[in-house]
Design an enzyme around this catalytic site. Sequence first.
Site, mmCIF file in Angstrom:
data_model
loop_
_atom_site.group_PDB
_atom_site.id
_atom_site.type_symbol
_atom_site.label_atom_id
_atom_site.label_comp_id
_atom_site.label_asym_id
_atom_site.label_seq_id
_atom_site.Cartn_x
_atom_site.Cartn_y
_atom_site.Cartn_z
ATOM 1 N N ASP A 86 18.060 3.315 -3.460
ATOM 2 C CA ASP A 86 18.262 3.392 -4.902
ATOM 3 C C ASP A 86 19.349 4.446 -5.129
ATOM 4 O O ASP A 86 19.670 5.238 -4.244
ATOM 5 C CB ASP A 86 16.945 3.740 -5.597
ATOM 6 C CG ASP A 86 17.010 3.420 -7.085
ATOM 7 O OD1 ASP A 86 18.067 2.966 -7.555
ATOM 8 O OD2 ASP A 86 15.997 3.632 -7.774
ATOM 9 N N CYS A 273 -13.126 -3.007 2.034
ATOM 10 C CA CYS A 273 -11.820 -3.393 2.568
ATOM 11 C C CYS A 273 -11.946 -3.534 4.074
ATOM 12 O O CYS A 273 -12.755 -2.855 4.700
ATOM 13 C CB CYS A 273 -10.810 -2.302 2.207
ATOM 14 S SG CYS A 273 -9.224 -2.461 3.026
ATOM 15 N N CYS A 275 -9.256 -3.189 6.200
ATOM 16 C CA CYS A 275 -8.094 -2.619 6.894
ATOM 17 C C CYS A 275 -8.585 -1.689 8.011
ATOM 18 O O CYS A 275 -9.745 -1.276 8.023
ATOM 19 C CB CYS A 275 -7.175 -1.894 5.902
ATOM 20 S SG CYS A 275 -7.647 -0.199 5.529
HETATM 21 ZN ZN LIG Z 1 -8.814 -0.241 3.595
#
Ligand SMILES: [Zn+2]
Length: 538
Positions: A86, A273, A275
């Site tokens: 950017d 989750c 992950c």
């Molecule tokens: Zn997670």
Amino acid sequence: MAFELRDRDLLGRIGRLKTKGGTVETPAFMPVINPLTQTIPPSRMRKEFHADIVITNSYITKKNFSDVPDLDIHRLLDYDGVVMTDSGAYQILVYGGVEVTQPEIIEYQKKIRSDIAVILDIPTGWDVPREKVEYTVDETLRRAEAAIPLIADSDALWVGPVQGGRHLDLVAKSARSVGAMPFQVHALGSPTEVMERYMFPVLVDMIVAAKRNLPPDRPLHLFGAGHPMMFSLAAALGCDLFDSASYALYAKDGRYLTPHGTLRLEDISYLPCSCPICRKHTAEEIKTATKAEREKLLAEHNLHACMTEIDAVKQAIYEGSLWDLVERRSRGHPAMTSALKRLWMYRGDLEAGSPAFKGHGVFYYDQHSLARPEVTRYERLLASNYGRPEGAEALILVTQPPRRPFNGSEEYRRLYQHLANELGEGIDRLHLCFYAAPYGVVPADLSETYPLSQYEISEPLDLETLRYTAGAVASYVRGSGHRAVYLYRGRGQLDDEVEGALMDACDEAKMNLTTIWSNDPWTGDAFAALTNTLKTRG
Ligand SMILES: [Zn+2]
């Protein structure tokens, strides 16, 4: 062409963006990397998080590393994927100005070998008077124009930003003008505050205003979009690239991102989750870790949440179920549901982008599903492409049989046989159609085509769906050109609603409406009542 399209659904697409640093598949989320301090080292981003593209700030880099000779941004970040930079425009928004000119920052981005680079635009910001908005749009366009000769020799892809904020006419003007210039990528500026304030319907308006006026074959980047909850919505409207530091900023603040919304760490007892972080640790372990460790674990989970959601969006585009994903995600927050409702206004745009056939049936949940491309397309095609069979003077509207396809159902076959036996060749003067939610009139000869035989609908129908369906039936009848209309109805709510709408429509169109009402339309008595009425009326 730097951008090659592979799959599409709604206005969303899976594409391949070729840059000199490698090819990136879109939609893609770019983690923002601060060149000075990193919660997650960029060297881990590709292998562990599948982030093939990141974004960093060339203005901050220039301010802090100007004494490094022959600086390569990939080497500085220790990252071998695609790097977008950017220009410092965000710093203009936050601090009111930057100590660099556009030619300097363009030259610098070329020098550090950015793969995708941005001109020094002027972000519109939020809550600013219209004259100021006009200034940011005009000045950004002036700078875009001035940048063209400066980037002509560059092998990076250059981004032409669109400004205008919530002033949609200015967004449209900005998009039209910058879209006519030779940029390879476009970006919609200023949505950060809109997103922070959860003004998702406004965001929908802004994206559509930009999208309608940009060349469709160039990727669109949504600046500052970093919550997995809204990726599917933005992708459905045609955004291809997202960037944000939110994964790290939220972590600092003890916030845990999910595709359904944000949770505060102190409220979490169980980690919802799969992950690697959430499987390796318990909520208690993360809560009681040192501040630095907690921040790191949360940032890693948050980045996994973003990257996983991008894969969910891609899979949905691939299998043609992006609308379903948008509907599911819209339940994360009432403001997301408001955005879903706003899509009704743009259903024509969504339909135009969607493939005509999908290999699976349509799930219709409630009134929000009325904006589905399949419903819009059917409404459009029935009005424009379908004519009544020649010689069919009377329209028979038959309540829907219990099974699909309607004309293949045993119940309808018996009714048809009865009509054929009783009326002989007179059956050719009848135009046999069903009525069913959400599509309205379903001609018997179309009822086996997609998606009329491949859909599931939740019952009982809500009021909006009842009204839409009845309205669609009435609208078809008004324009159908039949001499007489027979409503062969059961005793459900939809039957009531359709009869009400037909009475008005037939009155208006000076058509004869006759209703044959029965508790069970699939009995011999009910069939006889229909044929008797038809014979009496000639
Ligand atoms: Zn997670």
